[in-house]
Design a protein around this motif. Structure first.
Motif, PDB file in Angstrom:
ATOM      1  N   CYS A 115      -0.757  -0.514  -1.271  1.00  0.00           N
ATOM      2  CA  CYS A 115      -0.123  -0.315  -2.038  1.00  0.00           C
ATOM      3  C   CYS A 115      -0.145  -0.192  -3.885  1.00  0.00           C
ATOM      4  O   CYS A 115      -1.706  -0.591  -4.075  1.00  0.00           O
ATOM      5  CB  CYS A 115      -0.622  -2.284  -1.971  1.00  0.00           C
ATOM      6  SG  CYS A 115       0.263  -3.081  -3.676  1.00  0.00           S
ATOM      7  N   CYS A 146       2.539  -4.729  -1.337  1.00  0.00           N
ATOM      8  CA  CYS A 146       2.769  -5.376  -0.060  1.00  0.00           C
ATOM      9  C   CYS A 146       3.102  -6.551  -0.280  1.00  0.00           C
ATOM     10  O   CYS A 146       3.243  -7.116  -1.477  1.00  0.00           O
ATOM     11  CB  CYS A 146       1.148  -5.471   0.201  1.00  0.00           C
ATOM     12  SG  CYS A 146       0.065  -6.328  -1.170  1.00  0.00           S
ATOM     13  N   CYS A 202       1.679  -8.616  -3.573  1.00  0.00           N
ATOM     14  CA  CYS A 202       1.760  -8.969  -4.610  1.00  0.00           C
ATOM     15  C   CYS A 202       2.812  -8.798  -4.734  1.00  0.00           C
ATOM     16  O   CYS A 202       3.297  -8.880  -5.758  1.00  0.00           O
ATOM     17  CB  CYS A 202       1.700  -7.206  -5.003  1.00  0.00           C
ATOM     18  SG  CYS A 202      -0.232  -6.481  -5.238  1.00  0.00           S
ATOM     19  N   VAL A 205      -0.590  -1.210  -6.549  1.00  0.00           N
ATOM     20  CA  VAL A 205      -0.782  -2.491  -7.155  1.00  0.00           C
ATOM     21  C   VAL A 205      -2.135  -2.574  -6.915  1.00  0.00           C
ATOM     22  O   VAL A 205      -2.951  -3.348  -7.799  1.00  0.00           O
ATOM     23  CB  VAL A 205       0.309  -4.100  -7.491  1.00  0.00           C
ATOM     24  CG1 VAL A 205       0.013  -5.045  -8.236  1.00  0.00           C
ATOM     25  CG2 VAL A 205       1.561  -3.681  -7.767  1.00  0.00           C
ATOM     26  N   CYS A 206      -2.632  -3.202  -5.562  1.00  0.00           N
ATOM     27  CA  CYS A 206      -3.836  -4.246  -5.880  1.00  0.00           C
ATOM     28  C   CYS A 206      -4.705  -2.955  -4.456  1.00  0.00           C
ATOM     29  O   CYS A 206      -5.531  -3.049  -3.853  1.00  0.00           O
ATOM     30  CB  CYS A 206      -3.423  -4.982  -4.853  1.00  0.00           C
ATOM     31  SG  CYS A 206      -3.169  -5.320  -2.627  1.00  0.00           S
TER      32      CYS A 206
HETATM   33 ZN   LIG Z   1      -0.387  -5.513  -2.821  1.00  0.00          ZN
END
Ligand SMILES: [Zn+2]
Length: 203
Positions: free
Chosen positions: A62, A74, A77, A64-65
């Motif tokens: 992902c 994901c 998120c 972001v994370c």
């Molecule tokens: Zn994520």
């Protein structure tokens, strides 16, 4: 050909060799698994082979994370059911499974993909701290929960992150209270983990 293996078939020997590279699988277990698969219906071995190929071909991190996901961002998120003001920092993707299993935490995550360990030559630049710091810049996160493992590497990593994040004026908490020292989050039971999340303290 590996010495010590009876070379009845190169295909069988190859499989035994590959299986014995897996964690917790010794040569004996690898042999047992290989001969089990040899006897198994072709459909079953086909599905296993497909699952192994998809593991690399259909998963990504992902953006972001950095969790392992089939879609980016994901599902955690992307979800508007989650509290986007909290980010729980863990070492490995499987730690998320343990925390999600407790059903008590509804914030987001950040996966470091490791922990700082001078003895093993892993420094701050070798794990995904840069991505975390970039993510914290936009002001949407209010609390960072340090959920690295309650062992030496995890504690060192938590200390390092705390020093880095505190100047941003965010609430920084540590999860590990109640978890026995030297363990890994992945193996903690739900009750212990739940009380560790609920009892998290300022760090
Ligand atoms: Zn994520």
């Amino acid at each position: 050909m590996n010495q010590g293996l009876i070379p009845t078939s190169e295909a069988v020997s190859n499989l035994i060799q590959e299986l014995s590279k897996l964690p917790g699988i010794g040569p004996k277990s690898a042999q047992r698994l290989a001969y089990y698969l040899l006897r198994a219906p072709e459909e079953q071995t086909g599905l296993l082979a497909e699952a192994l190929l998809s593991l690399k071909q259909k998963t990504m991190l992902c953006s972001v994370c950095l969790n392992v996901t089939d879609a980016d961002p994901c599902f955690i998120c992307r979800s508007d059911q989650r509290d986007h003001s909290k980010v729980c920092i863990v070492e490995q993707p499987q730690d998320i499974l343990a925390l999600e299993h407790t059903r008590i935490y509804h914030g987001l995550y950040h996966i470091l993909h490791g922990a700082i360990s001078p003895t093993e030559g892993v420094g701050a630049g070798d794990i995904r701290i840069k991505e975390l710091m970039e993510r914290l810049q936009d002001g949407s996160v209010e609390e960072v929960i340090l959920a690295t493992n309650p062992n030496l590497e995890g504690e060192q990593t938590a200390m390092y992150l705390s020093k880095l994040i505190s100047p941003l004026g965010l609430r920084v908490t540590r999860l590990a209270r109640g978890l026995p020292f030297g363990t890994e989050l992945e193996y903690a039971d739900d009750v212990t983990l739940t009380s560790a999340i609920e009892g998290r303290q300022e760090f």
